[in-house]
Design a protein around this motif. Structure first.
Motif, PDB file in Angstrom:
ATOM      1  N   GLU A   1     -28.056   7.234 -12.585  1.00 55.57           N
ATOM      2  CA  GLU A   1     -26.916   6.319 -12.506  1.00 55.57           C
ATOM      3  C   GLU A   1     -27.326   4.924 -12.958  1.00 55.57           C
ATOM      4  O   GLU A   1     -26.582   4.250 -13.675  1.00 55.57           O
ATOM      5  CB  GLU A   1     -26.361   6.274 -11.082  1.00 55.57           C
ATOM      6  CG  GLU A   1     -25.649   7.537 -10.670  1.00 55.57           C
ATOM      7  CD  GLU A   1     -25.364   7.626  -9.178  1.00 55.57           C
ATOM      8  OE1 GLU A   1     -24.592   8.515  -8.792  1.00 55.57           O
ATOM      9  OE2 GLU A   1     -25.915   6.809  -8.398  1.00 55.57           O
ATOM     10  N   ILE A   2     -28.526   4.503 -12.572  1.00 51.58           N
ATOM     11  CA  ILE A   2     -29.036   3.196 -12.997  1.00 51.58           C
ATOM     12  C   ILE A   2     -29.208   3.181 -14.511  1.00 51.58           C
ATOM     13  O   ILE A   2     -28.811   2.234 -15.185  1.00 51.58           O
ATOM     14  CB  ILE A   2     -30.369   2.868 -12.294  1.00 51.58           C
ATOM     15  CG1 ILE A   2     -30.154   2.685 -10.794  1.00 51.58           C
ATOM     16  CG2 ILE A   2     -31.009   1.624 -12.902  1.00 51.58           C
ATOM     17  CD1 ILE A   2     -31.438   2.650  -9.985  1.00 51.58           C
ATOM     18  N   ALA A   3     -29.793   4.239 -15.051  1.00 47.79           N
ATOM     19  CA  ALA A   3     -30.015   4.305 -16.497  1.00 47.79           C
ATOM     20  C   ALA A   3     -28.696   4.270 -17.258  1.00 47.79           C
ATOM     21  O   ALA A   3     -28.563   3.543 -18.249  1.00 47.79           O
ATOM     22  CB  ALA A   3     -30.795   5.572 -16.849  1.00 47.79           C
ATOM     23  N   SER A   4     -27.710   5.023 -16.794  1.00 47.20           N
ATOM     24  CA  SER A   4     -26.416   5.029 -17.482  1.00 47.20           C
ATOM     25  C   SER A   4     -25.722   3.682 -17.342  1.00 47.20           C
ATOM     26  O   SER A   4     -25.121   3.183 -18.285  1.00 47.20           O
ATOM     27  CB  SER A   4     -25.526   6.167 -16.987  1.00 47.20           C
ATOM     28  OG  SER A   4     -25.297   6.082 -15.607  1.00 47.20           O
ATOM     29  N   LEU A   5     -25.847   3.047 -16.179  1.00 46.08           N
ATOM     30  CA  LEU A   5     -25.245   1.733 -15.969  1.00 46.08           C
ATOM     31  C   LEU A   5     -25.846   0.709 -16.929  1.00 46.08           C
ATOM     32  O   LEU A   5     -25.132  -0.110 -17.510  1.00 46.08           O
ATOM     33  CB  LEU A   5     -25.448   1.280 -14.519  1.00 46.08           C
ATOM     34  CG  LEU A   5     -24.947  -0.122 -14.161  1.00 46.08           C
ATOM     35  CD1 LEU A   5     -23.442  -0.222 -14.349  1.00 46.08           C
ATOM     36  CD2 LEU A   5     -25.326  -0.463 -12.723  1.00 46.08           C
TER      37      LEU A   5
ATOM     38  N   GLY B   1     -27.780  -3.280  -2.980  1.00 47.48           N
ATOM     39  CA  GLY B   1     -27.074  -2.876  -1.774  1.00 47.48           C
ATOM     40  C   GLY B   1     -26.315  -1.569  -1.920  1.00 47.48           C
ATOM     41  O   GLY B   1     -25.659  -1.116  -0.994  1.00 47.48           O
ATOM     42  N   ILE B   2     -26.371  -0.943  -3.093  1.00 46.32           N
ATOM     43  CA  ILE B   2     -25.661   0.314  -3.351  1.00 46.32           C
ATOM     44  C   ILE B   2     -26.690   1.386  -3.659  1.00 46.32           C
ATOM     45  O   ILE B   2     -27.613   1.161  -4.447  1.00 46.32           O
ATOM     46  CB  ILE B   2     -24.684   0.165  -4.531  1.00 46.32           C
ATOM     47  CG1 ILE B   2     -23.623  -0.883  -4.214  1.00 46.32           C
ATOM     48  CG2 ILE B   2     -24.035   1.487  -4.876  1.00 46.32           C
ATOM     49  CD1 ILE B   2     -22.687  -1.172  -5.354  1.00 46.32           C
ATOM     50  N   GLY B   3     -26.549   2.546  -3.033  1.00 42.32           N
ATOM     51  CA  GLY B   3     -27.481   3.645  -3.280  1.00 42.32           C
ATOM     52  C   GLY B   3     -27.177   4.315  -4.603  1.00 42.32           C
ATOM     53  O   GLY B   3     -26.197   5.034  -4.732  1.00 42.32           O
ATOM     54  N   LEU B   4     -27.994   4.047  -5.611  1.00 40.92           N
ATOM     55  CA  LEU B   4     -27.814   4.635  -6.934  1.00 40.92           C
ATOM     56  C   LEU B   4     -29.012   5.506  -7.284  1.00 40.92           C
ATOM     57  O   LEU B   4     -30.145   5.176  -6.936  1.00 40.92           O
ATOM     58  CB  LEU B   4     -27.677   3.540  -8.003  1.00 40.92           C
ATOM     59  CG  LEU B   4     -26.508   2.575  -7.886  1.00 40.92           C
ATOM     60  CD1 LEU B   4     -26.576   1.521  -8.993  1.00 40.92           C
ATOM     61  CD2 LEU B   4     -25.189   3.307  -7.935  1.00 40.92           C
TER      62      LEU B   4
ATOM     63  N   LYS C   1     -19.027   9.320 -13.205  1.00 37.07           N
ATOM     64  CA  LYS C   1     -18.017   9.513 -12.164  1.00 37.07           C
ATOM     65  C   LYS C   1     -18.576   9.087 -10.804  1.00 37.07           C
ATOM     66  O   LYS C   1     -17.923   8.373 -10.036  1.00 37.07           O
ATOM     67  CB  LYS C   1     -17.577  10.983 -12.127  1.00 37.07           C
ATOM     68  CG  LYS C   1     -16.492  11.285 -11.137  1.00 37.07           C
ATOM     69  CD  LYS C   1     -16.087  12.761 -11.215  1.00 37.07           C
ATOM     70  CE  LYS C   1     -15.014  13.080 -10.209  1.00 37.07           C
ATOM     71  NZ  LYS C   1     -14.615  14.489 -10.256  1.00 37.07           N
ATOM     72  N   SER C   2     -19.798   9.498 -10.523  1.00 39.93           N
ATOM     73  CA  SER C   2     -20.456   9.124  -9.270  1.00 39.93           C
ATOM     74  C   SER C   2     -20.704   7.618  -9.215  1.00 39.93           C
ATOM     75  O   SER C   2     -20.481   6.974  -8.180  1.00 39.93           O
ATOM     76  CB  SER C   2     -21.780   9.882  -9.143  1.00 39.93           C
ATOM     77  OG  SER C   2     -22.480   9.467  -8.000  1.00 39.93           O
ATOM     78  N   LEU C   3     -21.154   7.051 -10.326  1.00 41.68           N
ATOM     79  CA  LEU C   3     -21.405   5.612 -10.408  1.00 41.68           C
ATOM     80  C   LEU C   3     -20.110   4.829 -10.169  1.00 41.68           C
ATOM     81  O   LEU C   3     -20.086   3.880  -9.391  1.00 41.68           O
ATOM     82  CB  LEU C   3     -21.992   5.265 -11.776  1.00 41.68           C
ATOM     83  CG  LEU C   3     -22.226   3.785 -12.072  1.00 41.68           C
ATOM     84  CD1 LEU C   3     -23.303   3.226 -11.156  1.00 41.68           C
ATOM     85  CD2 LEU C   3     -22.609   3.601 -13.530  1.00 41.68           C
ATOM     86  N   TYR C   4     -19.035   5.230 -10.848  1.00 40.20           N
ATOM     87  CA  TYR C   4     -17.753   4.540 -10.691  1.00 40.20           C
ATOM     88  C   TYR C   4     -17.265   4.620  -9.246  1.00 40.20           C
ATOM     89  O   TYR C   4     -16.745   3.646  -8.704  1.00 40.20           O
ATOM     90  CB  TYR C   4     -16.691   5.131 -11.614  1.00 40.20           C
ATOM     91  CG  TYR C   4     -16.924   4.916 -13.097  1.00 40.20           C
ATOM     92  CD1 TYR C   4     -17.989   4.146 -13.584  1.00 40.20           C
ATOM     93  CD2 TYR C   4     -16.085   5.494 -14.039  1.00 40.20           C
ATOM     94  CE1 TYR C   4     -18.185   3.960 -14.942  1.00 40.20           C
ATOM     95  CE2 TYR C   4     -16.269   5.301 -15.392  1.00 40.20           C
ATOM     96  CZ  TYR C   4     -17.318   4.539 -15.844  1.00 40.20           C
ATOM     97  OH  TYR C   4     -17.513   4.352 -17.189  1.00 40.20           O
ATOM     98  N   LEU C   5     -17.449   5.762  -8.618  1.00 40.34           N
ATOM     99  CA  LEU C   5     -17.048   5.931  -7.227  1.00 40.34           C
ATOM    100  C   LEU C   5     -17.828   4.975  -6.324  1.00 40.34           C
ATOM    101  O   LEU C   5     -17.256   4.301  -5.465  1.00 40.34           O
ATOM    102  CB  LEU C   5     -17.263   7.381  -6.792  1.00 40.34           C
ATOM    103  CG  LEU C   5     -16.869   7.737  -5.369  1.00 40.34           C
ATOM    104  CD1 LEU C   5     -15.357   7.600  -5.202  1.00 40.34           C
ATOM    105  CD2 LEU C   5     -17.300   9.151  -5.028  1.00 40.34           C
ATOM    106  N   LYS C   6     -19.131   4.902  -6.530  1.00 39.95           N
ATOM    107  CA  LYS C   6     -19.972   4.025  -5.709  1.00 39.95           C
ATOM    108  C   LYS C   6     -19.647   2.546  -5.933  1.00 39.95           C
ATOM    109  O   LYS C   6     -19.742   1.740  -5.007  1.00 39.95           O
ATOM    110  CB  LYS C   6     -21.457   4.278  -6.004  1.00 39.95           C
ATOM    111  CG  LYS C   6     -21.930   5.626  -5.485  1.00 39.95           C
ATOM    112  CD  LYS C   6     -23.372   5.889  -5.861  1.00 39.95           C
ATOM    113  CE  LYS C   6     -23.825   7.257  -5.369  1.00 39.95           C
ATOM    114  NZ  LYS C   6     -25.238   7.515  -5.699  1.00 39.95           N
ATOM    115  N   LEU C   7     -19.271   2.195  -7.163  1.00 41.66           N
ATOM    116  CA  LEU C   7     -18.928   0.809  -7.468  1.00 41.66           C
ATOM    117  C   LEU C   7     -17.464   0.491  -7.134  1.00 41.66           C
ATOM    118  O   LEU C   7     -17.078  -0.672  -7.129  1.00 41.66           O
ATOM    119  CB  LEU C   7     -19.188   0.496  -8.947  1.00 41.66           C
ATOM    120  CG  LEU C   7     -20.643   0.506  -9.411  1.00 41.66           C
ATOM    121  CD1 LEU C   7     -20.725   0.280 -10.917  1.00 41.66           C
ATOM    122  CD2 LEU C   7     -21.453  -0.552  -8.673  1.00 41.66           C
TER     123      LEU C   7
END
Length: 147
Positions: free
Chosen positions: A69-73, A62-65, A102-108
């Motif tokens: 970002e997926i690989a780093s997560l 449900g989150i646009g990654l 930073k982008s990943l943390y913002l989206k989450l």
């Protein structure tokens, strides 16, 4: 380094995967089998992540990654990997990784690595950790369990 003719066309294998394969080859040449295995595991994760990203688009849980970002997560829960190690495994600089995080943390909606891991698990983006059973069965239960 790697025999470039043995690799599929560049459109199929990303530059970061080629770099990761180079790292595996260097580790093997140095006789460091453990490092080669670690990086092989990361290559497998990266291939899986690229496949998931290409098949599922950019919407994950449900989150646009983005794929990066997926690989780093996916690499965050491995506590043995520092940001430098994650960046190297992804074939990017540490500053680029920081931008992805930073982008990943913002989206989450989180502020740090541990919060990102917990939030991703809540959303089903990461598997939950295995729980260990710490109680030892009583002697009368042991025979039933082992029988």
């Amino acid at each position: 380094m790697l025999d470039q003719q043995a690799l599929p066309a560049p459109s199929i294998v990303s530059d970061s995967l080629v770099r990761q394969l180079d790292v595996i080859e260097m580790a093997l040449a140095a006789g460091d089998v453990a490092a080669a295995r670690r990086h092989l595991h990361l290559v497998r994760r990266s291939l899986h992540d690229e496949t998931v990203a290409s098949e599922a688009g950019t919407i994950v849980g449900g989150i646009g990654l983005t794929g990066q970002e997926i690989a780093s997560l996916r690499l965050l829960p491995d506590g043995s990997l520092s940001q430098k190690d994650i960046a190297r495994a992804m074939g990017v600089t540490r500053n680029t990784l920081k931008t992805h995080l930073k982008s990943l943390y913002l989206k989450l909606g989180v502020h740090c690595r541990s919060e990102a891991i917990n939030r991703a698990r809540e959303l089903g983006l990461l598997p939950r950790p295995l729980t260990l059973v710490t109680s030892v069965p009583r002697s009368d239960e042991r025979s039933e369990v082992c029988a």
